[in-house]
Design an enzyme around this catalytic site. Structure first.
Site, PDB file in Angstrom:
ATOM      1  N   SER A 179      89.998   2.425  47.222  1.00 20.89           N
ATOM      2  CA  SER A 179      91.321   2.672  46.660  1.00 20.89           C
ATOM      3  C   SER A 179      91.997   1.345  46.365  1.00 20.89           C
ATOM      4  CB  SER A 179      92.144   3.476  47.664  1.00 20.89           C
ATOM      5  OG  SER A 179      93.517   3.304  47.417  1.00 20.89           O
ATOM      6  N   THR A 225      80.053  31.519  54.198  1.00 15.19           N
ATOM      7  CA  THR A 225      80.388  32.438  53.117  1.00 15.19           C
ATOM      8  C   THR A 225      81.909  32.433  53.080  1.00 15.19           C
ATOM      9  OG1 THR A 225      80.480  34.375  54.557  1.00 15.19           O
ATOM     10  CG2 THR A 225      78.351  33.903  53.540  1.00 15.19           C
ATOM     11  N   HIS A 226      82.453  32.505  51.888  1.00 16.99           N
ATOM     12  CA  HIS A 226      83.917  32.390  51.714  1.00 16.99           C
ATOM     13  C   HIS A 226      84.434  31.067  52.279  1.00 16.99           C
ATOM     14  CE1 HIS A 226      83.786  36.789  50.936  1.00 16.99           C
ATOM     15  NE2 HIS A 226      82.923  36.778  51.947  1.00 16.99           N
ATOM     16  N   GLN A 230      77.405  20.430  10.494  1.00 18.47           N
ATOM     17  CA  GLN A 230      77.412  19.033  10.943  1.00 18.47           C
ATOM     18  C   GLN A 230      78.071  18.923  12.325  1.00 18.47           C
ATOM     19  OE1 GLN A 230      78.043  15.703   8.126  1.00 18.47           O
ATOM     20  NE2 GLN A 230      79.984  15.464   9.192  1.00 18.47           N
ATOM     21  N   TYR A 280      72.935  26.816   4.565  1.00 19.18           N
ATOM     22  CA  TYR A 280      73.611  25.644   5.116  1.00 19.18           C
ATOM     23  C   TYR A 280      75.089  25.658   4.737  1.00 19.18           C
ATOM     24  CZ  TYR A 280      75.023  20.893   6.170  1.00 19.18           C
ATOM     25  OH  TYR A 280      75.687  19.815   6.688  1.00 19.18           O
ATOM     26  N   ASN A 323      85.977   6.823  48.561  1.00 14.14           N
ATOM     27  CA  ASN A 323      86.118   8.062  47.786  1.00 14.14           C
ATOM     28  C   ASN A 323      84.813   8.491  47.109  1.00 14.14           C
ATOM     29  OD1 ASN A 323      88.885   8.189  48.376  1.00 14.14           O
ATOM     30  ND2 ASN A 323      89.377   6.841  46.663  1.00 14.14           N
ATOM     31  N   ASN A 352      69.361  19.211   3.973  1.00 13.76           N
ATOM     32  CA  ASN A 352      69.462  20.349   4.889  1.00 13.76           C
ATOM     33  C   ASN A 352      68.210  20.531   5.745  1.00 13.76           C
ATOM     34  OD1 ASN A 352      71.860  20.568   3.596  1.00 13.76           O
ATOM     35  ND2 ASN A 352      71.369  22.429   2.456  1.00 13.76           N
ATOM     36  N   SER A 410      79.422  11.310   9.209  1.00  7.65           N
ATOM     37  CA  SER A 410      78.877  11.626  10.539  1.00  7.65           C
ATOM     38  C   SER A 410      78.060  10.457  11.084  1.00  7.65           C
ATOM     39  CB  SER A 410      78.014  12.892  10.474  1.00  7.65           C
ATOM     40  OG  SER A 410      76.991  12.756   9.508  1.00  7.65           O
ATOM     41  N   LYS A 412      76.227  18.389  16.129  1.00  5.24           N
ATOM     42  CA  LYS A 412      75.632  17.210  16.779  1.00  5.24           C
ATOM     43  C   LYS A 412      76.426  16.694  17.975  1.00  5.24           C
ATOM     44  CE  LYS A 412      72.978  16.679  12.972  1.00  5.24           C
ATOM     45  NZ  LYS A 412      73.885  17.538  12.147  1.00  5.24           N
TER      46      LYS A 412
HETATM   47  N1  ARG Z   1      75.425  14.951   7.952  1.00  2.22           N
HETATM   48  C1  ARG Z   1      75.170  16.246   7.405  1.00  2.22           C
HETATM   49  C2  ARG Z   1      74.829  17.213   8.570  1.00  2.22           C
HETATM   50  O1  ARG Z   1      74.594  16.790   9.645  1.00  2.22           O
HETATM   51  C3  ARG Z   1      74.128  16.161   6.410  1.00  2.22           C
HETATM   52  C4  ARG Z   1      73.880  17.362   5.598  1.00  2.22           C
HETATM   53  C5  ARG Z   1      74.653  17.390   4.378  1.00  2.22           C
HETATM   54  N2  ARG Z   1      74.111  18.380   3.532  1.00  2.22           N
HETATM   55  C6  ARG Z   1      74.761  18.829   2.474  1.00  2.22           C
HETATM   56  N3  ARG Z   1      74.188  19.777   1.830  1.00  2.22           N
HETATM   57  N4  ARG Z   1      75.938  18.378   2.169  1.00  2.22           N
HETATM   58  O2  ARG Z   1      74.840  18.439   8.430  1.00  2.22           O
END
Ligand code: ARG
Length: 483
Positions: free
Chosen positions: A295, A173-174, A340, A335, A303, A128, A41, A343
């Site tokens: 354009s 309206t509409h 993950q 967890y 535009n 975690n 990640s 994010k």
């Molecule tokens: N990159 C992971 C996340 O965002 C890290 C956590 C990993 N934890 C684990 N117990 N494998 O969740």
């Protein structure tokens, strides 16, 4: 794939010795390339480096306070974390293949710098609670920033509203012309929606202001850690009460992504309107060159791409929300690696909304309005129909009856039997006083009730709009600072 080749997966190379995992003691083999490629990640969670370092520093100070680190160890790790921050800031930080996420990368580097003391950084902590802590710190900074940008957009809308004076346009309206409204009133309508967006962000920020640090992997620790002290040290309003909840819930992310999706929807409504207003058919607004595109083929074109993308990108913001909710649904305590996936939707939504707000704010602040075209459209005689019916109501006629009387005149007018003003003037129940209501510019003056679209109500609204802005600024100042 050769089905006879049982060793197909053995060719999936393993990483060199430098790729020591956080769990190498338990394993005889290293991670495969495909595992790392799939589970990594780092490419996106790098943006949380500041928050990971801040969380780690708080954790280290906490460990020292309860005697789990000596003063020297504490200082060695804090010094290493400062050095990592400098390296990150100056792009002197070198990632290695085994850095699966920003948290692993920072801990690896701290251990390189601080030696044996660095190995104590992870005492009584799991990734975690570490990830959840860093992500909440990230949210506190970034969502506040989005809120501040929204306030700037509300201010730009107010500036244009004040500039617009008593210019008026048809209200719809509409998407059919309905009644005249002040341009200032119309612009501020969007500002009120953005004000609720700000207040939703502030609410979310208060709810997510809880430190998960000390929850460990899922169940807390046997060591004498102090989650409450850590929470205070890191500037959180409070510490978690339930370790399972602390590491596994992402409702704060879902809320944030929802807030951003709704902001996106508000921006898309503005976008759609400006696409219409800048069209030849409406001709209500002209974009500054800096906020329009041309354009490649059609030399005459100008535009409204910002407005279109504000409309188009709302789909992606909604997608981020539905995707995240689907990920969270049905996850057992505590967890799970699925988490993950929390994010990217939020990072993307924050980035897209931030870009959209900046571009739209500039577009609105620099645009000019063709108030003659607006007035011409709003002065169409039939726009006065409701005021004519209300004229009769003032004389005691039931509204349903008045509606029918005026409707018949509108029908006659549309059938080419004369101008509405003349038909009204000739009607003994209406007459010349009523006909005066059809004159250009009169309709908008009639919008007098509280919150209405006319000048007196608008002046009161400007005052309450300013109060809203002041309250928002106070609410943002009152948010506990991350630093
Ligand atoms: N990159 C992971 C996340 O965002 C890290 C956590 C990993 N934890 C684990 N117990 N494998 O969740």
């Amino acid at each position: 794939m050769d089905l006879d080749d049982k060793n197909e997966f053995a060719r999936d190379a393993h990483l060199p010795e430098q790729a020591k995992t956080l769990w190498h003691g338990r394993f005889t083999g290293g991670p495969s390339e495909s595992l790392l490629a799939y589970t990594v990640s780092l490419p996106y969670d790098q943006r949380m480096w500041r928050d990971d370092i801040a969380g780690s520093k708080g954790h280290v100070r906490g460990l020292a306070r309860v005697g789990l680190l000596t003063e020297d160890e504490r200082n060695a790790i804090l010094g290493a974390l400062d050095q990592v921050a400098d390296e990150m800031e100056g792009s002197g930080f070198h990632f290695v293949d085994s850095d699966e996420d920003i948290h692993t990368a920072i801990e690896r580097r701290v251990t390189e710098i601080a030696g044996a003391a660095g190995g104590k950084l992870h005492t009584a902590r799991s990734r975690n609670d570490q990830v959840a802590t860093a992500f909440r710190l990230w949210c506190k900074r970034e969502l506040k920033d989005v809120a501040i940008r929204l306030i700037e957009m509300q201010e730009a809308l107010l500036d244009q509203a004040l500039e617009a004076g008593d210019a008026y346009l048809p209200g719809y309206t509409h998407l059919q012309r309905a009644q005249p409204v002040l341009l200032s009133h119309h612009l501020m309508a969007h500002g009120w929606a953005l004000g609720r967006d700000v207040s939703r962000l502030v609410d979310t920020l208060h709810r997510l202001d809880v430190s998960p640090l000390g929850a460990g992997a899922l169940a807390g620790s046997s060591l004498p850690i102090d989650p409450v002290g850590n929470a205070a040290d890191l500037g959180f309003a409070k510490a978690f009460d339930n370790s399972l909840d602390a590491v596994s819930d992402r409702d704060f992310v879902a809320e944030a992504v929802f807030n951003l999706a709704l902001i996106g929807i508000h921006l898309s409504r503005i976008g759609e309107e400006w696409v219409l207003w800048t069209s030849g058919e409406f001709g209500f607004a002209r974009l500054d060159d800096g906020y329009a595109t041309g354009s490649s083929m059609l030399p005459q074109k100008k535009n409204p791409d910002i407005a279109e993308l504000a409309r188009g990108k709302s789909g992606r913001l909604i997608g981020n929300l539905t995707g995240l909710l689907a990920t969270l649904k049905g996850l057992p305590m505590a967890y799970n690696r699925d988490l993950q996936e929390d994010k990217e939707p939020l990072f993307d939504s924050v980035e897209q909304v931030t870009l959209a707000v900046a571009a739209l704010t500039g577009m609105i602040a620099t645009a000019t309005f063709n108030t003659d075209a607006m007035a011409a459209a709003a002065d169409e005689e039939t726009m006065a129909a409701t005021d004519l019916a209300e004229f009769l109501v003032r004389d005691g006629m039931p509204f349903r009856e008045a509606h029918a009387v005026v409707g018949a005149h509108v029908q006659a007018c549309l059938a080419g039997k004369g101008r509405l003003a003349d038909l009204v003037a000739a009607d003994p129940v209406l007459g010349p006083d009523a006909a005066a209501l059809v004159r250009p510019g009169v309709g908008v003056q009639m919008r007098t009730s509280r919150g209405a679209a006319g000048p007196a109500a608008r002046d009161e609204q400007v005052a309450s709009y300013r109060t809203m802005l002041a309250d928002e600024i106070t609410a943002i100042r009152d948010l506990a600072s991350v630093d």
